[in-house]
Enzyme design. Structure first.
Site, PDB file in Angstrom:
ATOM      1  N   GLN A 210       0.599   3.168  32.224  1.00  0.00           N
ATOM      2  CA  GLN A 210       0.900   4.593  32.082  1.00  0.00           C
ATOM      3  C   GLN A 210       2.223   4.801  31.349  1.00  0.00           C
ATOM      4  O   GLN A 210       2.264   5.360  30.262  1.00  0.00           O
ATOM      5  CB  GLN A 210       0.949   5.259  33.451  1.00  0.00           C
ATOM      6  CG  GLN A 210       1.340   6.733  33.386  1.00  0.00           C
ATOM      7  CD  GLN A 210       1.237   7.414  34.744  1.00  0.00           C
ATOM      8  OE1 GLN A 210       0.220   7.343  35.425  1.00  0.00           O
ATOM      9  NE2 GLN A 210       2.317   8.066  35.162  1.00  0.00           N
ATOM     10  N   THR A 211       3.323   4.330  31.939  1.00  0.00           N
ATOM     11  CA  THR A 211       4.660   4.563  31.387  1.00  0.00           C
ATOM     12  C   THR A 211       4.799   4.047  29.953  1.00  0.00           C
ATOM     13  O   THR A 211       4.265   3.001  29.615  1.00  0.00           O
ATOM     14  CB  THR A 211       5.696   3.861  32.286  1.00  0.00           C
ATOM     15  OG1 THR A 211       5.563   4.372  33.603  1.00  0.00           O
ATOM     16  CG2 THR A 211       7.115   4.094  31.795  1.00  0.00           C
TER      17      THR A 211
ATOM     18  N   GLU B 167       7.502   5.271  41.123  1.00  0.00           N
ATOM     19  CA  GLU B 167       6.609   6.143  41.912  1.00  0.00           C
ATOM     20  C   GLU B 167       7.251   7.509  42.145  1.00  0.00           C
ATOM     21  O   GLU B 167       7.137   8.084  43.216  1.00  0.00           O
ATOM     22  CB  GLU B 167       6.245   5.497  43.264  1.00  0.00           C
ATOM     23  CG  GLU B 167       5.444   4.228  43.189  1.00  0.00           C
ATOM     24  CD  GLU B 167       4.132   4.402  42.440  1.00  0.00           C
ATOM     25  OE1 GLU B 167       3.614   5.532  42.411  1.00  0.00           O
ATOM     26  OE2 GLU B 167       3.657   3.423  41.863  1.00  0.00           O
TER      27      GLU B 167
ATOM     28  N   ARG C 120      29.020 -15.421  64.283  1.00  0.00           N
ATOM     29  CA  ARG C 120      30.296 -15.442  63.569  1.00  0.00           C
ATOM     30  C   ARG C 120      31.395 -14.999  64.532  1.00  0.00           C
ATOM     31  O   ARG C 120      31.259 -13.974  65.200  1.00  0.00           O
ATOM     32  CB  ARG C 120      30.236 -14.480  62.377  1.00  0.00           C
ATOM     33  CG  ARG C 120      31.535 -14.296  61.597  1.00  0.00           C
ATOM     34  CD  ARG C 120      31.806 -15.432  60.668  1.00  0.00           C
ATOM     35  NE  ARG C 120      32.903 -15.171  59.737  1.00  0.00           N
ATOM     36  CZ  ARG C 120      33.387 -16.098  58.911  1.00  0.00           C
ATOM     37  NH1 ARG C 120      32.886 -17.324  58.921  1.00  0.00           N
ATOM     38  NH2 ARG C 120      34.363 -15.807  58.082  1.00  0.00           N
TER      39      ARG C 120
ATOM     40  N   SER D 295       8.548  10.024  33.711  1.00  0.00           N
ATOM     41  CA  SER D 295       8.243  11.126  34.624  1.00  0.00           C
ATOM     42  C   SER D 295       7.253  12.121  34.003  1.00  0.00           C
ATOM     43  O   SER D 295       6.363  12.627  34.674  1.00  0.00           O
ATOM     44  CB  SER D 295       9.529  11.873  34.986  1.00  0.00           C
ATOM     45  OG  SER D 295      10.422  11.012  35.652  1.00  0.00           O
TER      46      SER D 295
ATOM     47  N   GLY E  87       3.425  -3.765  34.915  1.00  0.00           N
ATOM     48  CA  GLY E  87       3.359  -5.009  35.664  1.00  0.00           C
ATOM     49  C   GLY E  87       2.062  -5.754  35.405  1.00  0.00           C
ATOM     50  O   GLY E  87       0.985  -5.202  35.585  1.00  0.00           O
TER      51      GLY E  87
ATOM     52  N   ARG F  54      28.355   0.558  62.474  1.00  0.00           N
ATOM     53  CA  ARG F  54      27.635   0.556  61.205  1.00  0.00           C
ATOM     54  C   ARG F  54      26.248  -0.078  61.379  1.00  0.00           C
ATOM     55  O   ARG F  54      25.281   0.378  60.781  1.00  0.00           O
ATOM     56  CB  ARG F  54      28.420  -0.233  60.149  1.00  0.00           C
ATOM     57  CG  ARG F  54      29.731   0.439  59.765  1.00  0.00           C
ATOM     58  CD  ARG F  54      30.749  -0.568  59.215  1.00  0.00           C
ATOM     59  NE  ARG F  54      30.405  -1.059  57.903  1.00  0.00           N
ATOM     60  CZ  ARG F  54      30.903  -2.190  57.381  1.00  0.00           C
ATOM     61  NH1 ARG F  54      31.747  -2.946  58.087  1.00  0.00           N
ATOM     62  NH2 ARG F  54      30.546  -2.590  56.184  1.00  0.00           N
TER      63      ARG F  54
ATOM     64  N   THR G 220      13.594   4.622  41.893  1.00  0.00           N
ATOM     65  CA  THR G 220      13.300   5.298  40.620  1.00  0.00           C
ATOM     66  C   THR G 220      11.833   5.193  40.218  1.00  0.00           C
ATOM     67  O   THR G 220      11.407   5.915  39.325  1.00  0.00           O
ATOM     68  CB  THR G 220      14.200   4.751  39.489  1.00  0.00           C
ATOM     69  OG1 THR G 220      14.295   3.319  39.602  1.00  0.00           O
ATOM     70  CG2 THR G 220      15.603   5.320  39.573  1.00  0.00           C
TER      71      THR G 220
ATOM     72  N   TYR H  37      -2.219  -1.548  35.080  1.00  0.00           N
ATOM     73  CA  TYR H  37      -2.280  -0.093  34.944  1.00  0.00           C
ATOM     74  C   TYR H  37      -1.185   0.381  33.999  1.00  0.00           C
ATOM     75  O   TYR H  37       0.003   0.286  34.322  1.00  0.00           O
ATOM     76  CB  TYR H  37      -2.126   0.561  36.317  1.00  0.00           C
ATOM     77  CG  TYR H  37      -2.133   2.066  36.275  1.00  0.00           C
ATOM     78  CD1 TYR H  37      -3.303   2.747  35.934  1.00  0.00           C
ATOM     79  CD2 TYR H  37      -0.995   2.803  36.567  1.00  0.00           C
ATOM     80  CE1 TYR H  37      -3.327   4.128  35.889  1.00  0.00           C
ATOM     81  CE2 TYR H  37      -1.008   4.188  36.524  1.00  0.00           C
ATOM     82  CZ  TYR H  37      -2.181   4.850  36.185  1.00  0.00           C
ATOM     83  OH  TYR H  37      -2.198   6.215  36.133  1.00  0.00           O
TER      84      TYR H  37
END
Lengths: 684, 684
Positions: free
Chosen positions: B141-142, B434, B312, B148, B181, B343, B432, B139
């Site tokens: 496009q870019t 889609e 660990r 964008s 791709g 975290r 970045t 496909y």
């Protein structure tokens, strides 16, 4: 393509808008013209050497990368010898290599450790050999099972009195030395940390010079199993092999123990060192260097992003264009979107702040060492804590900033050719080495808690950077204190900014101190997260402070002319300093708002002020990144080269791709063609 | 090493503490036992295939990686055919590959675009060929100069009436298709976006099926220059070649324009599509899939980190040990440190929340498509905005979470063999592609601003997820509203949590709306950063909401037995839901505190509640990550395998390193030996 591309025109036009003299700014950043010239000279030494070109880095596999690292190491050593480079110039040279190499720990650890921990005779024996590369060394501390906890290391060095030797032994495979830069392929010797044992008694970790490979044929000596631990995350550190080693009752002479401080006699009598923290100096140095490097790396990432986003155009938003008069009909330069400016410009300000902070930290280190050499150890605790706090904070924002710059560049940022991915991969391990960034913050927290006690018992003895703790002495007044900003302009006053950072640090320190006193069931590690918060708050405070001070010093009429900043330079620097301080507040706004030190109205006006400051820098950012003075050789970026010709370079880079040298790809006959014919065969 | 290692014992002991039935939790996560079994079956299809093993991935260079990607693509196609896998199973198969492949866009874009935009005859012609791999598509496009801004694409398709053809032309090199791709090596056909031009009139971007390579010999057709754009950041996407193509007045038949909506007749008469947003469905699908995948990826990263940090051990902190009774004398398991728990555990909760959100979003997509097929387009705007907001937020925390897990693992986390670096490199481009994660957030902001207007004019018409906007109608009351938490337990009430998230979204939306109304000199893009804040706030709100709802549904006594969660499962899920909601508040605390909705005392008690919740999960986290049901084949991690034998696996992996198959490294004779002899030659 003889005509000048639009990309080039766009960067040139943006550059022409700069409202200060770039060379004057560069002088400010590097502390004067001679330093600038010297840095250029050193980088150019590498730029002229074929082996330091980066064109094929992307195509090398792991084995080839390591071999390249060896070749680069060798040539680096030769350049050092040929030009008789002293330490500072050699450090610049190493930075310009832009990758880690197996020889770096020879200079960064092997030689310094012998110099600081060897006796005079040991220094006399080993250093000349190391400095003339007759031996190549590395530094073997970390093991498979132990990193942060040095006292848990399992490798033993047992004194064998009969033969006057040490028997080095990896008692189990978790004792294997691991992650040791240079050990896997290149080194002939290692400085090894091992538990010193005499007559069954364990004296803790000590340091030994251990021959690893024969000087005849480079084969590992019998009793040593040695190799490379494998590739690293993100393709980082791929020219540095990180090695492992297992010792099987391997013997070395007693004199190979470094004996400046601890000693073991022929009879096996152990003598303790006079002071247990004398080896902290080298840790402070390594961390101080990292702080300075982060300024370099953020400045490189922002240079690439600023240039590329200046030439990238996307959508036609007439109101966002500031070049509609000269370029009618073109799309809007991406850098003109507030979404980009508000992410990118604060990072440029951050890079400037880290240049200032790096210089101060390095000066603190030098003063510390001068003091230590005279037996003054008073400053050690503070400088050690400061270097720890700053290392943790700066390497965190350094790696995060590189990745943010990459993302700012959108799709093309994900190309290897952006040059920024390499920076992230190269610096992100610094978040976990030389002290994990979370573990490390306990140093500053512990120091500040001590200073709180000092403030209560002996307020005059509080050190300058902890003076803010004094305001907590009157608790009642402190809890009712608030930020004095009334007008938008008030945010631009350094004293208002510093007061806010000081209040925040003081509050966090007081809360931590109160919490510890209130609950005797809890232990120190229950407060790890609070230490992290406090330590980063203090780091941000001193960076804001040092940046403000460095701008003041640059205005000193007594300074050498080549170091004196012009009024135009100062004006932009003050904007950067304001943006850095206020954006740091905004990013950590909860810390200022959650105790109502900032009112809701102040929070709103702070956000507006940040936006206004960002917008005010639009015409200067290309000049500001040019002032970092990074040559194209160093940047190695198709998107961020100094001429702005991003699309052309991206195109040209793709044409060098090995895959593109064939008309039909490898794998066609073997895979693609059989699939195309397997479930039917159409003629089109 | 016949004896069971301490690593293995530690993981087994931690696993034994689990206070719920892991299988029951897994059923909850995947929506029932049959889904769990089917996922296992599909992953096992790959695990048994030699070409999908990952042992040598680290050693391949770029060319070899791409060739491997081609081989994997071919076998993937064969597996699909052999097992007649339908779309959902094939999607699972693709996820299990754990890397991008040049054939993926054949299935992910080429076939769907023809299916949705081709006429019945075109579907009948192309789809059978594509589904049986007689042609392979991509496909396009870019372009080099446009991503964008689709309407800025420069490639043209000009109608040539004489021959009834389109002439496809890259008008300049910035019009080169780029990042495509599968285009670089593997495809035979491309769906190409190009500006449709008839008689000099530009009708905007349309879609054309363009033959790229000969089905005879795979050579590109004359008039097409095609190749690979080069390697990607961090070693990501290295089995996918991303290609470029330049067209030089290349001719294709008129029928190759996809004509379901727009049409061009033999005479060159253009017919407009009936509705311009019908193609949004495929964007919503791609974004919804990404949201679900982020749950998978965070769950994999946390699985690895949780297991490794359980085995660990570092330092001996007796008070942090909860195994001192059974393992006296050992060091403390790293996972017992609050610094690690605070975290890691919120990320486990986040993974659970994203599993729930992914399911809801996918259901919204399916309902949308069902509606659209009946001509109902009402839901399109909201679902499109929702998928945009969630895609932006989820891919941001997905990539960030993987990197945070890697850092949590300290030094060894930087080894490629950790398995987590690969996850980050694989998913970070989704920030970045889609739709850039910043650009994309304008969709939700625009939608909510419209909803504010609806709230004012027609409050009954506000959609359920925007109902919170109604509280802004009474401005005075809204500005005085505050959080009703009085006791620590109040934080655990879903209605309190949801009220806080709703208040925050409503405030941000109102402020944005007011700002736009107040200043007519500003334009939409001046508010980009505010859109980002609002959109992420809304995304967080619906994820919190959907996670709460999904736990309620799991208690439904009417549900099938295999989908019903036991009380023990529900108890842990409620902790996770609370932790997810409260930790999200804490991370974004300024948004809740800066308008004084949270008082200083509430901020303090929130932080305490988060710490308490974290601590309460300590005995369940190994069970919670086991429940994600990721087999070792998928994880491919030396540190996070299910048996916990981390050190042994790390050691074994290093031994497979090609460098270690030689006693003396490559480069010795050429580089190292000459250096060692150059400046002197010592005998030691």
């Amino acid at each position: 393509m003889a005509e000048i591309s639009q990309n080039k025109k766009d960067l040139a036009a943006a550059r022409a808008k700069t409202r200060f003299v770039v060379e004057n700014m560069t002088n400010y950043l590097y502390g004067g013209r001679p330093n600038v010239e010297q840095r250029r000279y050193i980088i150019d030494l590498l730029a002229r050497e074929p082996i330091f070109q980066k064109d094929d880095w992307a195509w090398l596999n792991h084995t080839e990368s390591v071999k390249r690292g060896i070749a680069m190491s060798t040539r680096l050593a030769e350049i050092k010898m040929e030009h008789e480079l002293h330490d500072l110039d050699f450090a610049t040279l190493v930075e310009a290599v832009d990758d880690s190499l197996p020889i770096l720990l020879h200079h960064g650890a092997f030689i310094p450790v012998i110099n600081s921990q060897g006796s005079d005779e040991q220094i006399e024996k080993w250093i000349p050999l190391a400095e003339s590369y007759q031996i190549i060394g590395c530094y073997a501390q970390t093991e498979l099972g132990h990193g942060s906890n040095v006292s848990g290391l399992e490798t033993t060095a047992t004194f064998i009195k009969d033969t006057d030797e040490w028997e080095i032994d990896s008692t189990s495979f978790t004792a294997a030395k691991w992650w040791i830069g240079g050990l896997g392929t290149m080194c002939t010797h290692a400085v090894v940390q091992a538990k010193l044992i005499i007559d069954g008694k364990d004296y803790g970790a000590h340091v030994f010079v251990v021959p690893i490979r024969s000087l005849e044929d480079h084969k590992p000596f019998p009793g040593i199993q040695v190799g490379d631990i494998g590739p690293k995350a993100y393709g980082g550190f791929n020219k540095m092999e990180n090695g492992f080693a297992c010792f099987n009752k391997y013997r070395i002479p007693r004199e190979n123990m470094l004996m400046r401080f601890s000693k073991v006699s022929r009879e096996g009598v152990y003598t303790k060192p006079p002071h247990d923290k004398l080896s902290y100096g080298s840790m402070v140095l390594l961390r101080s260097v990292l702080i300075r490097q982060m300024g370099q790396f953020i400045s490189r990432s922002t240079t690439v992003a600023t240039r590329y986003l200046t030439v990238r155009r996307q959508f036609n938003n007439p109101t966002q264009r500031n070049d509609a008069d000269i370029n009618p009909g073109l799309e809007t330069q991406v850098i003109n979107y507030p979404m980009v400016q508000n992410r990118l410009f604060p990072m440029i300000a951050q890079a400037y702040a880290l240049f200032a902070a790096g210089s101060v930290m390095m000066m603190m280190y030098i003063n510390l060492m001068t003091g230590l050499s005279k037996g003054q150890i008073d400053a050690l605790a503070e400088v050690h804590a400061m270097s720890s706090a700053l290392k943790s904070y700066c390497t965190t924002i350094g790696a995060g900033g590189a990745e943010e710059c990459r993302k700012l560049m959108g799709g093309h940022g994900f190309s290897y050719f952006s040059g920024v991915a390499h920076i992230f991969a190269h610096i992100v391990p610094s978040n976990t080495y030389e002290g994990d960034n979370y573990v490390l913050t306990q140093q500053m927290a512990r120091y500040l808690l001590k200073e709180i006690k000092t403030a209560r018992s002996d307020p005059d003895k509080v050190t300058p950077f902890s003076k803010y703790l004094l305001q907590t002495l009157n608790r009642d007044q402190f809890s009712r204190s608030f930020c004095r900003v009334k007008t938008a302009e008030d945010w631009l006053k350094p004293e208002i900014q510093l007061a806010a950072f000081e209040h925040r640090c003081a509050r966090l320190a007081l809360e931590l101190s109160d919490a510890i006193e209130a609950d005797s069931n809890k232990v120190w590690s229950d407060y790890n997260m609070e230490c992290y918060r406090l330590s980063h708050a203090h780091a941000q405070y001193v960076i804001v402070l040092w940046f403000i001070q460095s701008i003041r010093e640059a205005q000193d009429p007594e300074a050498d002319e080549d170091r004196r900043a012009t009024p135009e330079t100062i004006k932009v620097l003050e904007k950067l300093s304001n943006l850095h301080a206020l954006h740091t507040m905004q990013t950590n706004l909860a810390d200022f708002a959650e105790d109502a030190y900032f009112s809701p109205a102040q929070c709103q006006s702070l956000r507006r002020q940040v936006k206004d400051l960002v917008a005010s820098l639009a015409d200067d950012v290309v000049g500001l990144v040019d002032a970092f003075d990074h040559p194209d050789f160093l940047l190695d970026s198709a998107l961020g080269a100094s001429d702005g010709d991003a699309y052309k370079r991206l195109w040209d880079k793709a044409q060098t791709e090995p895959l593109n040298q064939r008309e039909v790809c490898e794998g066609y006959e073997e895979y693609i063609r059989p699939l195309l014919k397997k479930y039917g065969e159409v003629k089109l």
